[in-house]
Design a protein around this motif. Sequence first.
Motif, PDB file in Angstrom:
ATOM      1  N   VAL A  61     -32.147  23.894   4.328  1.00 47.97           N
ATOM      2  CA  VAL A  61     -31.605  22.921   3.383  1.00 47.97           C
ATOM      3  C   VAL A  61     -32.456  22.940   2.120  1.00 47.97           C
ATOM      4  CG1 VAL A  61     -31.039  20.497   2.983  1.00 47.97           C
ATOM      5  CG2 VAL A  61     -30.760  21.488   5.277  1.00 47.97           C
ATOM      6  N   ASN A 108     -19.401  21.577   7.134  1.00 47.83           N
ATOM      7  CA  ASN A 108     -20.721  22.111   7.518  1.00 47.83           C
ATOM      8  C   ASN A 108     -20.636  22.971   8.780  1.00 47.83           C
ATOM      9  OD1 ASN A 108     -22.131  20.954   5.380  1.00 47.83           O
ATOM     10  ND2 ASN A 108     -22.550  19.071   6.489  1.00 47.83           N
ATOM     11  N   LEU A 138     -27.254  17.504   7.750  1.00 52.17           N
ATOM     12  CA  LEU A 138     -27.778  18.823   7.426  1.00 52.17           C
ATOM     13  C   LEU A 138     -29.211  18.990   7.921  1.00 52.17           C
ATOM     14  CD1 LEU A 138     -26.298  19.258   3.847  1.00 52.17           C
ATOM     15  CD2 LEU A 138     -25.679  20.570   5.878  1.00 52.17           C
ATOM     16  N   ASN A 196     -24.648  12.808   4.898  1.00 53.20           N
ATOM     17  CA  ASN A 196     -24.507  14.261   4.821  1.00 53.20           C
ATOM     18  C   ASN A 196     -25.888  14.918   4.873  1.00 53.20           C
ATOM     19  OD1 ASN A 196     -23.612  16.880   4.477  1.00 53.20           O
ATOM     20  ND2 ASN A 196     -22.798  16.574   2.419  1.00 53.20           N
ATOM     21  N   GLU A 214     -30.640  21.787  10.347  1.00 54.73           N
ATOM     22  CA  GLU A 214     -31.833  22.547  10.014  1.00 54.73           C
ATOM     23  C   GLU A 214     -32.805  22.562  11.193  1.00 54.73           C
ATOM     24  OE1 GLU A 214     -34.620  22.801   6.095  1.00 54.73           O
ATOM     25  OE2 GLU A 214     -34.426  20.808   6.988  1.00 54.73           O
TER      26      GLU A 214
END
Length: 400
Positions: A127, A92, A116, A112, A120
Motif C-alpha cells: 500500500v 480490491n 487495504l 478502504n 497488505e
Amino acid sequence: MKNKPQTTLIHAPRQAPQYISSIQPPVFRASTILFKDTDALFNRHWTDDYDYSYGTHGTPTTFTLGDQIAQIEGGKYCLLTPSGLSAINLVNSCFLSQGDEVWVSDNIYGPNMEHLRNLEHRYGIAVKIYNSIDADSFKPTGKAKLIWLEAAGSVTLEFPDLIRLIEKAQQANVLTALDNTWGAGLAFNAFDLNDQHLGVDMTVHALTKYPSGGGDILMGSVVTRDQKLHHQLYRMHALQGVCVSGDDAAQVQRSLASMELRYKHQSQSAIQLLNWLKLQNEFAQVLHPALSDSAGHLYWNQVCQNGHSAGLISVIFKSDYELADIRTFCDSLKLFKLGFSWGGPLSLVMLYDLKDMRQLENAHLQAGLLVRFCIGLEHPDDLIQDIENALKQLPKQHHK
C-alpha cells in the motif's frame, strides 16, 4: 388432473398477467428463478447482459436500477452490492494479488484504507500513499496495479488533480478506481473529464447516500465502461455471492427521480452556509472545494464546470479549543444530529481528530479539531441559526 388443496396453494390454477404499465417498475423478489424449458436452462451464459439464472445474479428490479446508475455515472455496466464498502472491497479483491502495489490518497475513505492494510498484512500487497493535490507524489513502479481516487477527499474535502493522476496511471498501465460518492455522477462525468474524453476505468458509489436519499437503505455500485473489466468484476461478484434485495433496489429506484433536485438543493444550501461560516471567529479554516482558498479548488473548477459541490462542509476550530469544547458544541446542536453518512433529509455532524487519520504532512491544513457538517434538506437559515446557538455554548474566553 385436479390437485389437492395443499398443491393448489403452491401451483395456482390462474395467474394474473405479469406486466402492467405503471410509474414505478414492478418489484421482483427471487432467489430461485424458474426456467421455461431446458433450452432456456442450457442456452445461456453468465456473461449475458441479463443473466436470469439465480437471484444473486440479478432480477429485472436490480438490473433496471443498475442500468440507471450506470447511465447517471456515464458508464455502461453496473454491479450492485450491499453497501459502498462492499463495492470497494469487490474492486480490491478482484484486481489485487500478492506482490501487487496499490496507491491510495492520504485522504482516502478510512475503511478502504483499513481493508487495504489488512490485505497488505495478510497477502503482501504493498500500500503506497500519495498526496491527491500533488500528482508528482504518485510514483508507480512496475508492480503497481491499481490507484484509488477520492473526489473530494474524505473529511478534509481536498479535490484531487484527477486529470493528471489519471494520465499518469494510464501511462503506467495502472487501473483507476474513483470513489464517486461525493459527486454522485452529477458533479462531473468521471468517464469523460475533458475534451480528450479522459476518464477513469471504474467508479464506486455508495448508493446509501444521494441515490437512496432517505438515510434508510444500504447499497453500493461499481460502474465501468469496459466489458472486459466488467466481466472480471462480475465473476468475482458471483463467486462472493454479492447481491441486493429487490425491495431495497426498488426503494433506491423510487428515489432516483428526485436525486438531482436534492443534490442541487443541498449543494446550494452548503454554499449559503459557507458564506456565513467564513465570518465566524471560532474557526481557523473552512474546507470546501468551491472555496478559492481550499486545496484543490482549481482542480474542482476544472472538472465540476456545472458548479455542483455536494452538501459537505468541514471546519477546523482554532487550536485553543479543546476536545471537551468541541464535544459541547456538537452536543448543543439541535437540527444537526450526530451520525455518519450524508445525502439524506436530515443534517448531520461528526467530529474528527486529524492527527489520528493522516500519514502525510498536510501543510494546507490548520491545527485544530475538525467538525464535518452534512447538509440536509432543512432551510439553510435555520441551520445557520442552529450553529450560531451552539457556538455560544463554547467557553467565553475563546471568543475574540
